[in-house]
Design an enzyme around this catalytic site. Structure first.
Site, short mmCIF file in Angstrom:
data_model
loop_
_atom_site.label_atom_id
_atom_site.label_comp_id
_atom_site.label_asym_id
_atom_site.label_seq_id
_atom_site.Cartn_x
_atom_site.Cartn_y
_atom_site.Cartn_z
N GLY A 81 45.37 40.20 39.91
CA GLY A 81 45.74 39.96 41.31
C GLY A 81 46.30 38.57 41.53
O GLY A 81 45.91 37.62 40.85
N ARG A 145 48.36 44.60 35.81
CA ARG A 145 46.96 44.82 35.42
C ARG A 145 46.80 45.55 34.08
O ARG A 145 45.72 46.02 33.76
CB ARG A 145 46.22 45.59 36.53
CG ARG A 145 45.99 44.78 37.79
CD ARG A 145 44.91 45.38 38.66
NE ARG A 145 44.72 44.63 39.89
CZ ARG A 145 43.95 43.55 40.00
NH1 ARG A 145 43.32 43.09 38.93
NH2 ARG A 145 43.81 42.93 41.15
N LYS A 202 41.73 32.12 36.68
CA LYS A 202 42.32 32.51 37.97
C LYS A 202 41.52 33.62 38.63
O LYS A 202 41.03 34.50 37.92
CB LYS A 202 43.75 33.00 37.70
CG LYS A 202 44.42 33.68 38.86
CD LYS A 202 44.92 35.09 38.55
CE LYS A 202 43.83 36.11 38.48
NZ LYS A 202 44.25 37.51 38.49
#
Ligand code: FBP
Length: 552
Positions: A81, A145, A202
């Site tokens: 994301g 992803r 992250k």
């Protein structure tokens, strides 16, 4: 292309590096923090990572740079994301590479890990990089992803690296992506590819943190963005005095985002999934807890308030998790088609009633019909309930409404309850990074280049002492294996970086727990306002309350 005045102004911002990285590249040397062991399951992890386990922590210091002056060709990917500051990691990495040797090159693989497999890339230059400095988003190369986790994928990655002469890969991602970075690093070492792998922490969810990583990037900006909006909603609520606002905030599993927003805004209610699980709370108990605040405030004539609901909450409610499991089994295989063929909701409901245990049916029965239907109609490609799509803000406001109706019938409540709903998620993931995230991310990228120069493999770029001014930040690297333990995933024991949930004995939660009774009754709202990018440091360089409390 048209640029907003803020974007143009942000191009000029010079991210602050840790003092040690402000010396010229030739004056950055390495000291060793000593050998490391994994946080648990040492023997198993050591056996799985014979080439990358137990390495020394790295700390950068001022001194003669002794790294071999070899040309570097580095590949970078963004994984998962979006999180504010990702562009600055790339910019910091690029700038450090070019400052070390103008011949160095940076490849950006497009669309996340799949870009590396498909060999889809761009080679960065000044003109392109400059368009993304201090901006939000991941659009510099895109993200995805796809998981890099199989030997076959690793072999393709090694081939792609060989083709371009790539000497190192930087993976910017969350706990899963960095776990996979650690496994890829081991593969690269075991196969003598000469390719180093470095990770950068992250995720806006804030759940990639531990004794080495003080926070993941993006959490600061995202929570400030949500807190601004929650503050604005609170001011509206306090002005109109007629609505209860139920605000769901992102955070797939951990409740760090909700807790941080509560610390910044002091709403009447904030649910914390980890507490709900620890106390084994039922849906009815949670609704009762919220209704207590609504009723107590109503007695003072205040028929308004704000409740923050973490996105992942329902999975922490034990009876709800059982219900989800039973539904997944009820519709496994061909039974989905059978269920879908039933012509009306009444018949579907009877099918459900016949298939669930009495206990789960009792939970199902108290859900609003819209949520009941959501559980059965919106399913992922494997036929499972899509928990993240459940509108838990509506679920809880409906349960509270029913609870209040019962109180009214019993003569214990005489207020008005009118609810509005909000979901704050995507609004915060691509905001212009706060000064903190702009500085932190640029430092992580710059630091990643230093780790590459010094030949590190299987390290996470580590910048710490973050509650202090950037000048005092400490730069270095930590072996990824140090953060690993063994967990059961899909029926198998796997080495993974431990996900950080909210600690109920940690300072942020304790502070919240000490104050929430007052916030539930009184109107203690705080209005943080918008992130400020230019102005006094005490306004513009504030870190999160979570970090401040953890480091106090
Ligand atoms: P990462 O863990 O990859 O950083 O993403 C977290 C997150 O922002 C969650 O808060 C949210 O549930 C999820 O991404 C949404 O994912 P998607 O962008 O695929 O809809």
């Amino acid at each position: 292309m048209k640029f907003s005045p803020l974007q143009l102004a942000r191009y000029q911002y010079n991210p602050k590096l840790p003092g040690i990285l402000r010396n010229g590249i030739s004056e950055i040397c390495v000291t060793s923090g000593g050998p490391t062991t994994s946080v648990a399951d040492q023997e198993k992890i050591a056996a799985l990572f014979p080439n990358t386990y137990g390495k020394n922590e790295i700390i950068f210091q001022k001194g003669q740079n002794t790294a071999p002056a070899k040309k570097q060709v580095v590949g970078v990917i963004l994984s998962g994301g979006q999180a504010p500051g990702g562009h600055n990691v790339v910019c910091g990495l690029y700038d450090a590479l070019k400052a070390t040797n103008p011949e160095n090159e940076l490849y950006g693989f497009k669309g996340g890990p799949s870009g590396l497999i498909e060999d889809s890339y761009i080679v960065f230059d000044d003109e392109y990089i400059n368009l993304f400095r201090n901006t939000g988003g991941f659009d510099i190369i895109g993200s995805g992803r796809t998981k890099l986790e199989t030997k076959e994928q690793f072999a393709i990655v090694a081939e792609v690296c060989k083709k371009h002469g790539i000497t190192a890969i930087v993976i910017i991602g969350g706990d899963d992506s960095n776990t996979n970075a650690g496994v890829l690093a081991e593969y690269m070492a075991a196969n003598n590819t000469g390719v180093q792998v470095i990770g950068c922490p992250k995720t806006i969810d804030g759940d990639l943190k531990n004794e080495d990583i003080e926070c993941s990037f993006g959490f600061d900006t995202a929570t400030k963005t949500y807190s601004e909006i929650i503050g604005n909603i609170q001011r509206d609520a306090n002005s109109a005095k007629k609505y209860w606002h139920f605000v769901k905030v992102m955070g797939r599993s951990a409740s760090h985002v909700a807790l941080e927003c509560a610390l910044q805004t002091q709403p009447n209610i904030c649910l914390v999934g980890e507490e709900v699980a620890a106390k084994k709370m039922s849906l009815a108990q949670i609704a009762d807890y919220i209704a207590d605040s609504v009723a107590a405030r109503a007695e003072r004539g205040w028929n308004f308030g704000v409740a923050i609901i973490p996105e992942g909450i329902v999975e922490f409610v034990p009876e709800f998790s059982v219900l989800i499991k039973e539904i997944n089994e009820l519709l496994a295989g061909e039974k989905t088609a059978q269920f879908n063929a039933l012509p009306s909701w009444t018949e579907k409901y009877a099918f459900i009633e016949a298939g669930l245990t009495k206990e789960s049916m009792a939970v199902f029965a108290i859900l609003p019909q819209s949520i009941q239907q959501q559980l059965f109609l919106e399913r992922d490609p494997h036929g499972n309930v899509q928990v993240s799509l459940i509108e838990s803000e509506k679920l809880f406001s409906e349960l509270v409404k029913n609870n209040l109706a019962a109180r009214k019938a019993a003569g214990t409540y005489n207020g008005k309850f009118s609810a509005l709903h909000h979901f704050l998620g995507y609004e915060g993931r691509c905001a212009f990074p706060s000064n903190f995230d702009a500085d932190y991310c640029y430092s992580l990228g710059y630091n990643a280049c230093m780790l590459i120069q010094y030949g590190c493999n299987g390290y996470l770029s580590k910048v710490s002492n973050l509650s202090k001014p950037a000048e005092e930040w400490v730069a270095g690297g930590m072996p990824i294996t140090k953060m690993m333990n063994i967990e059961r995933r899909n029926g198998e024991d796997k080495p993974v970086i431990r996900k950080a949930l909210v600690e109920l004995d940690g300072a942020p939660f304790k502070y919240f727990a000490e104050h929430r009774a007052e916030w539930a009754l009184e109107t203690c709202f705080v209005y943080p306002g918008a992130i400020q990018y230019f102005g006094p440091s005490e306004v513009c360089d504030l870190t999160t309350r979570t970090l401040a409390l953890e480091k106090a």
